[in-house]
Scaffold this motif. Structure first.
Motif, PDB file in Angstrom:
ATOM      1  N   ILE A   1      25.652 -22.878 -22.975  1.00 23.01           N
ATOM      2  CA  ILE A   1      24.693 -22.875 -21.872  1.00 23.01           C
ATOM      3  C   ILE A   1      24.620 -21.499 -21.214  1.00 23.01           C
ATOM      4  O   ILE A   1      23.528 -21.006 -20.892  1.00 23.01           O
ATOM      5  N   LEU A   2      25.752 -20.870 -20.989  1.00 22.00           N
ATOM      6  CA  LEU A   2      25.732 -19.523 -20.407  1.00 22.00           C
ATOM      7  C   LEU A   2      24.951 -18.560 -21.290  1.00 22.00           C
ATOM      8  O   LEU A   2      24.198 -17.709 -20.796  1.00 22.00           O
ATOM      9  N   PHE A   3      25.101 -18.717 -22.596  1.00 17.15           N
ATOM     10  CA  PHE A   3      24.371 -17.824 -23.494  1.00 17.15           C
ATOM     11  C   PHE A   3      22.876 -18.139 -23.485  1.00 17.15           C
ATOM     12  O   PHE A   3      22.045 -17.224 -23.405  1.00 17.15           O
ATOM     13  N   SER A   4      22.516 -19.402 -23.521  1.00 16.73           N
ATOM     14  CA  SER A   4      21.089 -19.765 -23.569  1.00 16.73           C
ATOM     15  C   SER A   4      20.390 -19.533 -22.230  1.00 16.73           C
ATOM     16  O   SER A   4      19.241 -19.090 -22.188  1.00 16.73           O
ATOM     17  N   ASP A   5      21.083 -19.817 -21.120  1.00 18.81           N
ATOM     18  CA  ASP A   5      20.445 -19.745 -19.809  1.00 18.81           C
ATOM     19  C   ASP A   5      20.538 -18.371 -19.161  1.00 18.81           C
ATOM     20  O   ASP A   5      19.727 -18.051 -18.284  1.00 18.81           O
TER      21      ASP A   5
END
Length: 320
Positions: free
Chosen positions: A268-272
């Protein structure tokens, strides 16, 4: 653990001589996902890729001033503390030896060697490496840098002072803080007192390394086995009594997150936000996701405490 205003301001000067403040962003996609205003403090943006560098800077500044005869230091780590020691020792012209357990992150090991440290592999976990470092310090007359110390906490507190001061008009309702040996949590508590905010502090530990959660529940230090494969920065078997005292006094709660929850938070940190987080660096977000109903509509802080994850491991997390 309390610090005077001058001690905090002195730590800020020491840290800022080596690095600028790290950013904190309210990423829209994170906020949308959690149904809350989510501020991420990006300690993965330091010159060593993690928050630990701040403590190394203040520790070695004090060491050089108070013990100018020290020429070589030794410590144990799973990686980020070792980079902190190497970075700060080199700034003061000191040698550094770091002991890591067998099977430690190859890329963290490479980063420590690049900072000029002598790297020794010993034991199967952090505790074994730490005990070996203590034995070598005694045998060779080296200065041993502990993994939890007042000077380390003083330096790390500057990260959370930056965070609370940046959000002074709307302090977060809660801040999730990952716990390895506890310097980060103690630093957040010190910064909260320094800034005079009422933000709740929730400690986050690995569900596969529960010593600090177990200690929180028992009201005293409790050892626990370590089996985490992803959150090496939280792989603590034996808690530090002084750190436990701070946690018992300052934590609203201590929660656990599984490796699977951490992996999801890394994705999620990478995508968001397009940020890379190591396991411990994503643990705070994993806990915020786990508790999102409790904090819906509130202002939530998460510390992205580090981004030093091996590329192969991160690729596997993203592909899952």
């Amino acid at each position: 653990m309390r610090f005077t205003r001058e001690e905090i301001e002195s730590a800020q000067r020491t840290v800022r001589a080596a690095m600028p403040p790290t950013p904190q962003y309210a990423w829209p996609l994170l906020s949308q996902r959690l149904g809350a205003t989510v501020w991420a403090k990006h300690e993965n943006h330091t010159p060593a890729g993690a928050f630990k560098i701040r403590g190394g800077l203040t520790y070695f500044e004090t060491l050089a001033r108070e013990h100018p005869g020290v020429r070589h230091a030794i410590s144990a780590t799973r990686g980020n503390h070792g980079q902190s020691v190497g970075f700060a020792a080199r700034r003061h012209g000191l040698g550094a030896t770091i002991v890591v357990p067998h099977g430690n992150s190859t890329e963290k090991n490479a980063a420590m060697r690049a900072l000029g440290v002598t790297l020794i592999e010993h034991g199967d976990d952090f505790q074994a490496a730490s005990e070996h470092a203590a034995a070598l310090a005694e045998r060779d007359g080296l200065h041993r840098v502990p993994s939890f110390h007042r000077e380390l906490v003083r330096g790390v507190s500057t990260a959370y002072v930056e965070f609370f001061e940046a959000l002074s008009t709307e302090p977060p309702d809660v801040l999730f803080v990952p716990i390895g040996l506890g310097s980060g949590f103690a630093a957040a508590a010190a910064a909260r007192a320094h800034c005079g905010v009422s933000t709740k502090l929730i400690g986050v530990v690995s569900a596969h390394a529960t010593a600090y959660r177990d200690s929180f529940r028992a009201g005293k230090p409790v050892e626990s086995p370590v089996t985490t494969r992803l959150a090496d920065g939280m792989a603590c078997r034996t808690p530090v009594p002084e750190s436990v005292e701070v946690m018992l006094r300052e934590a609203d709660d201590v929660v656990t997150v599984t490796d699977d929850e951490i992996a999801q938070a890394m994705r999620i940190l990478f995508s968001d936000t397009h940020n890379v987080a190591e396991g411990a660096g994503a643990a705070a977000l994993a806990a915020a996701l786990q508790q999102q109903e409790r904090w819906r509509g509130k202002t939530v802080g998460v510390c992205v405490s580090g981004g030093n994850v091996d590329s192969g491991m991160f690729a596997g997390v993203l592909a899952a």
